[in-house]
Design a protein around this motif. Sequence first.
Motif, PDB file in Angstrom:
ATOM      1  N   GLU A 101       0.830  -1.209   0.000  1.00 30.17           N
ATOM      2  CA  GLU A 101       0.000   0.000   0.000  1.00 30.17           C
ATOM      3  C   GLU A 101       0.864   1.259   0.000  1.00 30.17           C
ATOM      4  O   GLU A 101       0.503   2.266  -0.621  1.00 30.17           O
ATOM      5  N   CYS A 102       1.988   1.231   0.705  1.00 28.40           N
ATOM      6  CA  CYS A 102       2.915   2.371   0.686  1.00 28.40           C
ATOM      7  C   CYS A 102       3.441   2.607  -0.732  1.00 28.40           C
ATOM      8  O   CYS A 102       3.508   3.749  -1.197  1.00 28.40           O
ATOM      9  N   MET A 103       3.793   1.513  -1.418  1.00 26.94           N
ATOM     10  CA  MET A 103       4.305   1.623  -2.779  1.00 26.94           C
ATOM     11  C   MET A 103       3.231   2.167  -3.726  1.00 26.94           C
ATOM     12  O   MET A 103       3.514   2.996  -4.596  1.00 26.94           O
ATOM     13  N   ARG A 104       2.008   1.707  -3.553  1.00 25.12           N
ATOM     14  CA  ARG A 104       0.916   2.186  -4.405  1.00 25.12           C
ATOM     15  C   ARG A 104       0.669   3.676  -4.213  1.00 25.12           C
ATOM     16  O   ARG A 104       0.405   4.407  -5.179  1.00 25.12           O
ATOM     17  N   LEU A 120       4.699   0.505 -11.693  1.00 27.78           N
ATOM     18  CA  LEU A 120       4.779  -0.211 -10.417  1.00 27.78           C
ATOM     19  C   LEU A 120       4.612  -1.701 -10.665  1.00 27.78           C
ATOM     20  O   LEU A 120       3.635  -2.140 -11.278  1.00 27.78           O
ATOM     21  N   THR A 121       5.583  -2.499 -10.190  1.00 31.61           N
ATOM     22  CA  THR A 121       5.496  -3.947 -10.292  1.00 31.61           C
ATOM     23  C   THR A 121       5.676  -4.558  -8.906  1.00 31.61           C
ATOM     24  O   THR A 121       6.668  -4.308  -8.236  1.00 31.61           O
ATOM     25  N   CYS A 122       4.694  -5.355  -8.490  1.00 27.69           N
ATOM     26  CA  CYS A 122       4.748  -6.038  -7.196  1.00 27.69           C
ATOM     27  C   CYS A 122       4.397  -7.504  -7.391  1.00 27.69           C
ATOM     28  O   CYS A 122       3.462  -7.833  -8.129  1.00 27.69           O
ATOM     29  N   GLN A 123       5.146  -8.382  -6.729  1.00 28.18           N
ATOM     30  CA  GLN A 123       4.878  -9.814  -6.836  1.00 28.18           C
ATOM     31  C   GLN A 123       3.515 -10.166  -6.250  1.00 28.18           C
ATOM     32  O   GLN A 123       2.834 -11.047  -6.750  1.00 28.18           O
ATOM     33  N   LYS A 124       3.141  -9.488  -5.172  1.00 29.90           N
ATOM     34  CA  LYS A 124       1.910  -9.792  -4.463  1.00 29.90           C
ATOM     35  C   LYS A 124       1.127  -8.515  -4.214  1.00 29.90           C
ATOM     36  O   LYS A 124       1.672  -7.416  -4.266  1.00 29.90           O
ATOM     37  N   CYS A 161       8.581  -4.116  -5.949  1.00 29.62           N
ATOM     38  CA  CYS A 161       8.404  -4.615  -4.588  1.00 29.62           C
ATOM     39  C   CYS A 161       8.491  -6.140  -4.629  1.00 29.62           C
ATOM     40  O   CYS A 161       7.649  -6.793  -5.242  1.00 29.62           O
ATOM     41  N   ILE A 162       9.524  -6.699  -3.995  1.00 30.04           N
ATOM     42  CA  ILE A 162       9.778  -8.135  -4.064  1.00 30.04           C
ATOM     43  C   ILE A 162       9.782  -8.733  -2.662  1.00 30.04           C
ATOM     44  O   ILE A 162      10.490  -8.242  -1.770  1.00 30.04           O
ATOM     45  N   ASP A 163       9.000  -9.771  -2.462  1.00 34.23           N
ATOM     46  CA  ASP A 163       8.955 -10.484  -1.182  1.00 34.23           C
ATOM     47  C   ASP A 163      10.050 -11.536  -1.176  1.00 34.23           C
ATOM     48  O   ASP A 163      10.054 -12.445  -2.003  1.00 34.23           O
ATOM     49  N   ARG A 164      11.007 -11.410  -0.260  1.00 33.22           N
ATOM     50  CA  ARG A 164      12.122 -12.350  -0.172  1.00 33.22           C
ATOM     51  C   ARG A 164      12.083 -13.149   1.134  1.00 33.22           C
ATOM     52  O   ARG A 164      13.107 -13.420   1.740  1.00 33.22           O
ATOM     53  N   GLY A 165      10.904 -13.481   1.560  1.00 29.54           N
ATOM     54  CA  GLY A 165      10.775 -14.308   2.763  1.00 29.54           C
ATOM     55  C   GLY A 165      10.800 -13.486   4.027  1.00 29.54           C
ATOM     56  O   GLY A 165       9.798 -12.894   4.416  1.00 29.54           O
ATOM     57  N   GLU A 166      11.954 -13.438   4.683  1.00 34.80           N
ATOM     58  CA  GLU A 166      12.068 -12.703   5.937  1.00 34.80           C
ATOM     59  C   GLU A 166      12.243 -11.205   5.734  1.00 34.80           C
ATOM     60  O   GLU A 166      12.237 -10.449   6.698  1.00 34.80           O
ATOM     61  N   GLU A 167      12.400 -10.780   4.495  1.00 36.08           N
ATOM     62  CA  GLU A 167      12.545  -9.362   4.218  1.00 36.08           C
ATOM     63  C   GLU A 167      11.856  -9.007   2.911  1.00 36.08           C
ATOM     64  O   GLU A 167      11.514  -9.886   2.112  1.00 36.08           O
ATOM     65  N   VAL A 168      11.632  -7.724   2.720  1.00 43.10           N
ATOM     66  CA  VAL A 168      11.054  -7.223   1.479  1.00 43.10           C
ATOM     67  C   VAL A 168      12.049  -6.252   0.852  1.00 43.10           C
ATOM     68  O   VAL A 168      12.716  -5.498   1.558  1.00 43.10           O
ATOM     69  N   GLU A 169      12.167  -6.316  -0.453  1.00 43.58           N
ATOM     70  CA  GLU A 169      13.093  -5.436  -1.169  1.00 43.58           C
ATOM     71  C   GLU A 169      12.298  -4.454  -2.018  1.00 43.58           C
ATOM     72  O   GLU A 169      11.483  -4.856  -2.861  1.00 43.58           O
ATOM     73  N   LEU A 170      12.548  -3.164  -1.812  1.00 44.54           N
ATOM     74  CA  LEU A 170      11.903  -2.099  -2.561  1.00 44.54           C
ATOM     75  C   LEU A 170      12.963  -1.404  -3.412  1.00 44.54           C
ATOM     76  O   LEU A 170      14.040  -1.093  -2.922  1.00 44.54           O
ATOM     77  N   SER A 171      12.645  -1.158  -4.675  1.00 43.58           N
ATOM     78  CA  SER A 171      13.654  -0.561  -5.552  1.00 43.58           C
ATOM     79  C   SER A 171      13.018   0.377  -6.561  1.00 43.58           C
ATOM     80  O   SER A 171      11.826   0.281  -6.867  1.00 43.58           O
ATOM     81  N   VAL A 172      13.848   1.279  -7.070  1.00 37.50           N
ATOM     82  CA  VAL A 172      13.441   2.225  -8.113  1.00 37.50           C
ATOM     83  C   VAL A 172      14.529   2.236  -9.181  1.00 37.50           C
ATOM     84  O   VAL A 172      15.714   2.411  -8.865  1.00 37.50           O
TER      85      VAL A 172
END
Length: 259
Positions: A101-104, A120-124, A161-172
Amino acid sequence: KYSIENAMLYSGIAFNESIQEVRQKFIALIAHDMRNPISAALFAMKMMKYEEGEERFELVRNMAVNSLNRSVELIEDLLDSITLEAGEGMTFNFSRQNIVECMRAVHHEAAESYSNEIILTCQKSEILGVFDGTMVRRVIENFVSNAIKYGEENTPVTLSCIDRGEEVELSVHNLGNPIPPERQERIFSFLNTTHGSNPRGLKSRGIGLSLVKAVAEAHGGELRLQSNESEGTTFSISLKKPVSYTHLRAHETVLELVC
């Protein structure tokens, strides 16, 4: 004894001056970040025309209100910073939320504010964790602002926005002239100013990326920068996403500002 007393006096004066310098830099940092949402609100208000239809009018009005709410949050941060004392540092307020939601929200505001295509591209559609949403938004807004300033004109800027399990990676990511390797090593230092090429002619105060580093450390994450001529430039921040407050040392994490 006289020499020791003089040394202590001068040390005290220097320490006080350094505290004042940090306070002034932090106030400048907040003021710099306030510019984006205020500009977005002004742009939205100029576009408000009721004759274009009630639905369109409400959409633009909500965008202006959201941007002004962001400005109020930043002003509150500015007022808090005025009362900073030595050793108190910055306070981060964590809560359980959906980081997508922050990314959106950033994507919507940027798409309305800039002429570049903002993707905007998000896995989930939902990535839950415990974050300081306000600070994370400021990080992504900073990345986007720099991508527009230093990227190639009329090329897309991509938020991921990529979900990597224990962390999330945000990039531009943006295309354009790469950041020289010697600059990459010091780009996240406090108040680092840039003398690099700015094809858009937009003014930069060089004071945003130090906050990004602080946010990454407060979330137990790290920063990544990839920049080359063939692939363009990508700024990324990884954030640990504990699902409850028990994984944090406290509701609020205090990060010391070091001169």
